[in-house]
Enzyme design. Structure first.
Site, mmCIF file in Angstrom:
data_model
loop_
_atom_site.group_PDB
_atom_site.id
_atom_site.type_symbol
_atom_site.label_atom_id
_atom_site.label_comp_id
_atom_site.label_asym_id
_atom_site.label_seq_id
_atom_site.Cartn_x
_atom_site.Cartn_y
_atom_site.Cartn_z
ATOM 1 N N LEU A 33 -27.487 71.010 28.453
ATOM 2 C CA LEU A 33 -26.662 70.225 28.252
ATOM 3 C C LEU A 33 -26.399 69.814 26.454
ATOM 4 O O LEU A 33 -27.387 70.263 25.625
ATOM 5 C CB LEU A 33 -27.365 68.802 28.693
ATOM 6 C CG LEU A 33 -27.529 68.573 30.198
ATOM 7 C CD1 LEU A 33 -28.410 67.418 30.599
ATOM 8 C CD2 LEU A 33 -26.483 68.798 30.927
ATOM 9 N N HIS A 34 -25.328 69.801 26.161
ATOM 10 C CA HIS A 34 -25.016 69.631 24.762
ATOM 11 C C HIS A 34 -24.338 68.180 24.604
ATOM 12 O O HIS A 34 -24.194 67.430 25.655
ATOM 13 C CB HIS A 34 -24.073 70.596 24.189
ATOM 14 C CG HIS A 34 -22.856 71.090 25.192
ATOM 15 N ND1 HIS A 34 -21.823 70.029 25.140
ATOM 16 C CD2 HIS A 34 -22.625 72.147 25.922
ATOM 17 C CE1 HIS A 34 -20.995 70.565 25.925
ATOM 18 N NE2 HIS A 34 -21.425 71.825 26.449
ATOM 19 N N GLU A 35 -23.746 67.728 23.406
ATOM 20 C CA GLU A 35 -23.079 66.416 23.220
ATOM 21 C C GLU A 35 -22.001 66.336 24.063
ATOM 22 O O GLU A 35 -21.687 65.166 24.472
ATOM 23 C CB GLU A 35 -22.731 66.299 21.739
ATOM 24 C CG GLU A 35 -23.854 66.088 20.870
ATOM 25 C CD GLU A 35 -23.640 66.217 19.383
ATOM 26 O OE1 GLU A 35 -22.437 65.672 18.999
ATOM 27 O OE2 GLU A 35 -24.398 66.913 18.429
ATOM 28 N N HIS A 37 -21.729 67.204 27.223
ATOM 29 C CA HIS A 37 -22.111 66.544 28.503
ATOM 30 C C HIS A 37 -22.651 65.119 28.289
ATOM 31 O O HIS A 37 -22.578 64.353 29.146
ATOM 32 C CB HIS A 37 -23.375 67.311 28.954
ATOM 33 C CG HIS A 37 -22.939 68.812 29.344
ATOM 34 N ND1 HIS A 37 -23.391 69.928 28.534
ATOM 35 C CD2 HIS A 37 -22.325 69.534 30.361
ATOM 36 C CE1 HIS A 37 -22.930 71.024 29.253
ATOM 37 N NE2 HIS A 37 -22.395 70.753 30.111
ATOM 38 N N LYS A 149 -12.531 70.131 28.519
ATOM 39 C CA LYS A 149 -12.502 71.377 27.848
ATOM 40 C C LYS A 149 -11.944 72.525 28.870
ATOM 41 O O LYS A 149 -11.423 73.356 28.736
ATOM 42 C CB LYS A 149 -13.844 71.809 27.465
ATOM 43 C CG LYS A 149 -13.907 72.918 26.795
ATOM 44 C CD LYS A 149 -14.966 73.443 25.819
ATOM 45 C CE LYS A 149 -15.877 73.840 26.670
ATOM 46 N NZ LYS A 149 -15.614 75.435 27.233
ATOM 47 N N ASP A 150 -12.612 72.090 30.110
ATOM 48 C CA ASP A 150 -12.343 72.678 31.504
ATOM 49 C C ASP A 150 -11.277 72.092 32.099
ATOM 50 O O ASP A 150 -11.108 71.342 33.222
ATOM 51 C CB ASP A 150 -13.701 72.874 32.341
ATOM 52 C CG ASP A 150 -14.797 73.446 31.753
ATOM 53 O OD1 ASP A 150 -14.641 74.812 31.496
ATOM 54 O OD2 ASP A 150 -15.649 73.103 31.349
ATOM 55 N N GLN A 153 -10.132 73.331 35.506
ATOM 56 C CA GLN A 153 -11.216 72.875 36.319
ATOM 57 C C GLN A 153 -10.778 71.314 36.924
ATOM 58 O O GLN A 153 -10.803 71.170 38.010
ATOM 59 C CB GLN A 153 -12.436 73.134 35.751
ATOM 60 C CG GLN A 153 -13.475 72.489 36.763
ATOM 61 C CD GLN A 153 -14.836 72.725 36.171
ATOM 62 O OE1 GLN A 153 -15.543 73.886 36.421
ATOM 63 N NE2 GLN A 153 -15.489 71.799 35.290
ATOM 64 N N ARG A 187 -22.190 78.064 26.113
ATOM 65 C CA ARG A 187 -22.025 79.495 26.042
ATOM 66 C C ARG A 187 -22.133 79.694 24.193
ATOM 67 O O ARG A 187 -22.210 81.052 23.828
ATOM 68 C CB ARG A 187 -20.925 80.125 26.622
ATOM 69 C CG ARG A 187 -21.137 80.343 28.115
ATOM 70 C CD ARG A 187 -19.956 80.994 28.712
ATOM 71 N NE ARG A 187 -20.316 81.414 30.093
ATOM 72 C CZ ARG A 187 -19.778 80.542 31.148
ATOM 73 N NH1 ARG A 187 -19.193 79.589 30.799
ATOM 74 N NH2 ARG A 187 -20.139 80.911 32.638
HETATM 75 O O1 PAF Z 1 -18.068 72.686 34.488
HETATM 76 C C1 PAF Z 1 -19.166 72.825 35.080
HETATM 77 O O2 PAF Z 1 -20.299 72.868 34.235
HETATM 78 C C2 PAF Z 1 -19.174 73.657 36.489
HETATM 79 O O3 PAF Z 1 -18.075 74.339 36.727
HETATM 80 C C3 PAF Z 1 -19.437 72.472 37.622
HETATM 81 C C4 PAF Z 1 -18.352 71.512 37.610
HETATM 82 C C5 PAF Z 1 -20.667 71.610 37.092
HETATM 83 C C6 PAF Z 1 -19.465 73.193 38.966
HETATM 84 O O4 PAF Z 1 -20.629 74.025 39.106
#
Ligand code: PAF
Length: 297
Positions: A33-35, A37, A149-150, A153, A187
């Protein structure tokens, strides 16, 4: 703060919260976890009575040559951060709890998943939608918080929730950046000092592109070329630079309306993604100008 490893136990705990009339917000993560999250956890707190963070490095979303085995798993410090940010529970299952040996059911989104990261990571989003479904079924949330950022997703999960009628409201949070502009990512710790310095070129090129567009630049080719040359100048290898509509993620022919510029590039072996949203046609404001100047320093 409860630490729960089994799906049944997680469901029992969530049902008990719901019986007490408490709403639940979940923050799905892969840990380290970073800021970014932590901001998601704080946002979750502001939406619901109970906050559950999930920490699971999901094997199903990594390709065979990707970094699944070396992905950082600092569980103890992650738990401490969750506790500090007021999480009520962390759900941290083992892979065999989530994927029994004869697992054979998948959830797949077929339109928004095609382009951008879906091209270079063909089964990635199928792994994401499947695990997010499972995490929702384990934690039974009212809200789920994801980061921009994602971006792709987040859009795919939003589509999945709509299409499959999950009773979950998706909440999105802005990208959190280092002082020099690099988007926070678990990462980033893979980067050497040199790669870390060069990686600033990603966010810098995106900001310059946004300013150019807000100043009237309409040629996709020019915007793209400038981003590519700035990132390559920083030592990066381009995976993609795409300019797409923010809603359908389809490449645009002309920059107008809500547009997303999305980038994936390698610095060394590390693949980094970033993006910037633009509402073309709006005159640029003072803030974005000074933000840009600061990043040039
Ligand atoms: O964004 C992420 O960290 C992952 O893709 C997630 C949504 C937790 C699913 O594994």
């Amino acid at each position: 703060m409860k630490i729960i490893k089994k799906i049944k136990k997680m469901q029992t705990y969530s049902v008990s919260l719901r019986k007490k009339g408490m709403s639940i917000a979940v923050v799905p993560t892969m840990g380290c976890l970073h800021e970014g999250h932590l901001k998601l956890i704080d946002t979750a707190r502001s939406h619901a009575a109970a906050v559950i963070v999930t920490i699971f490095v999901n094997p199903a979303q990594f390709g065979p040559k990707e970094d699944f085995s070396k992905y950082p798993r600092p569980l103890r410090s992650d738990f401490a951060l969750c506790r500090k940010h007021g999480a009520d529970a962390v759900f941290a299952p083992q892979p065999d709890e989530m994927y029994p040996a004869d697992f054979s059911t998948w959830v797949e989104e077929l339109a928004l998943s095609k382009g951008l990261c879906g091209k270079s990571r063909p089964s990635h989003f199928k792994g994401v939608t499947t695990v997010v479904t499972k995490l929702f079924n384990a934690t039974l949330p009212d809200f789920a918080v994801f980061g921009r950022k994602d971006f792709q997703q987040a859009k795919i999960i939003g589509r999945m929730v709509r299409d499959l009628n999950f009773p979950v409201k998706i909440v999105l949070e802005d990208i959190v950046r280092e002082k020099d502009g690099l988007a926070k990512s678990s990462r980033n710790i893979y980067l050497s000092d040199n790669e870390r310095r060069g990686a600033i070129s990603i966010s810098r090129s995106l900001k310059s592109a946004k300013l150019a567009i807000l100043d009237g630049e309409k040629k996709i080719g020019t915007v793209r070329k400038n981003i590519v040359s700035e990132i390559e100048g920083g030592g990066g290898r381009i995976d993609y630079v795409e300019i797409v509509g923010s809603e359908n993620l389809e490449p645009v022919k002309k920059i107008s309306g809500k547009t997303l510029i999305a980038v994936a590039s390698f610095f060394g072996k590390t693949r980094l993604i970033d993006n910037i949203e633009i509402v073309a046609g709006l005159a640029r404001d003072r803030n974005s100008k000074s933000e840009y100047r600061n990043s040039k320093r």
